[in-house]
Scaffold this active site. Structure first.
Site, PDB file in Angstrom:
ATOM      1  N   HIS A 171       2.410 -13.806  38.626  1.00 18.39           N
ATOM      2  CA  HIS A 171       1.619 -13.865  37.401  1.00 18.39           C
ATOM      3  C   HIS A 171       0.375 -14.712  37.659  1.00 18.39           C
ATOM      4  O   HIS A 171       0.414 -15.684  38.417  1.00 18.39           O
ATOM      5  CB  HIS A 171       2.444 -14.463  36.262  1.00 18.39           C
TER       6      HIS A 171
ATOM      7  N   GLU B 156      -3.172  -7.266  35.440  1.00 24.36           N
ATOM      8  CA  GLU B 156      -3.599  -8.212  34.403  1.00 24.36           C
ATOM      9  C   GLU B 156      -4.912  -8.864  34.828  1.00 24.36           C
ATOM     10  O   GLU B 156      -4.915  -9.842  35.575  1.00 24.36           O
ATOM     11  CB  GLU B 156      -2.522  -9.275  34.161  1.00 24.36           C
TER      12      GLU B 156
ATOM     13  N   GLY C  79       1.468 -10.564  26.176  1.00 26.26           N
ATOM     14  CA  GLY C  79       1.451 -12.023  26.219  1.00 26.26           C
ATOM     15  C   GLY C  79       1.667 -12.640  24.858  1.00 26.26           C
ATOM     16  O   GLY C  79       2.745 -12.547  24.270  1.00 26.26           O
TER      17      GLY C  79
END
Length: 249
Positions: free
Chosen positions: A90, A160, A227
């Protein structure tokens, strides 16, 4: 790093009720939640006890199997909690904790060896975008993360763009599709046509109920990594119901 275990239970209960009210078809759109480590056992118990059709994921995993790694949580520990998915790479781990592509690959391998599915996160910063273009950094990150995985290992890819996360300014659907298509084409080279076709590619970055349908109309965007909007049960349920927005649009 949101919600203690009691708050997590309440959120998941509200989400399950909201999806039950609209008779959500989980075979058409899978839903998974990724609570913090301290909430995993509580959420897992709730999912099992109430027979909820929700997948369980973890936000991170140690690259090490066991031993003197104080503060780490191993893949074996997560697997015992019936964790199906694990986020690796991430952007907040890469940039806030200095995780390298090599570390991300090791974490993906650890998750896979324990029988879980790594969700490999890739994405570029605003500086990367300006210097290298939209897909260069995500493609390099994907190649490094997939390299250690054995043939046949299942994984998910989540694009992302770092510049979109938490900004309220999502990438355009066309931008997301451009990178998702490049990632899928890369998987053909890295693995095979079959793997490229079967691998789910998600978009993450300021996803909301108002824009999710536009992203999921794109041929190479298969889902969303949600998110902040996932902390609101009603909003998350609306995102899950993206097909209604697609039909309406």
């Amino acid at each position: 790093m949101n919600l203690d275990h009691l708050q997590a239970i309440a959120l998941v209960q509200k989400l399950s009720w909201a999806l039950k009210d609209v008779r959500h078809d989980f075979s058409q759109a899978e839903v998974a939640v990724f609570p913090p480590f301290t909430d995993l056992r509580s959420v897992q118990t709730l999912i099992a006890a109430d027979k909820l059709a929700l997948g369980l994921g973890a936000q991170d995993v140690s690259p090490h199997a066991s031993g003197a790694y104080t503060g780490d949580v191993s893949a074996a520990m997560l697997a015992k909690l019936e964790t199906r998915y694990v986020l690796v790479g991430h952007s907040e781990r890469r940039h806030g904790h200095g995780e390298s592509d090599e570390t991300v690959g090791a974490k993906a391998l650890a998750a896979s060896r324990a029988g879980m599915i790594p969700v490999i996160c890739v994405g570029e910063t605003a500086e990367d975008l300006e210097a290298h273009g939209a897909a260069a950094i995500p493609l390099a990150q994907l190649a490094a993360a997939v390299a250690p995985l054995p043939e046949g290992a299942e994984f998910v890819v989540a694009y992302e763009p770092v510049w979109a996360i938490g900004s309220g300014q999502a990438a355009s659907p066309e931008q997301a599709e451009e990178v998702a298509k490049a990632l899928r084409e890369s998987l053909r080279d890295l693995r095979s046509d079959e793997v490229a076709a079967a691998t789910r590619i998600l978009y993450g970055g300021s996803v909301a109920s108002q824009n999710v349908a536009a992203f999921l109309r794109q041929p190479n965007v298969d889902g969303a990594l949600v998110g902040g909007a996932s902390l609101k049960a009603d909003e998350f349920a609306k995102i899950v119901q993206f097909k209604k927005h697609v039909t309406a649009g």
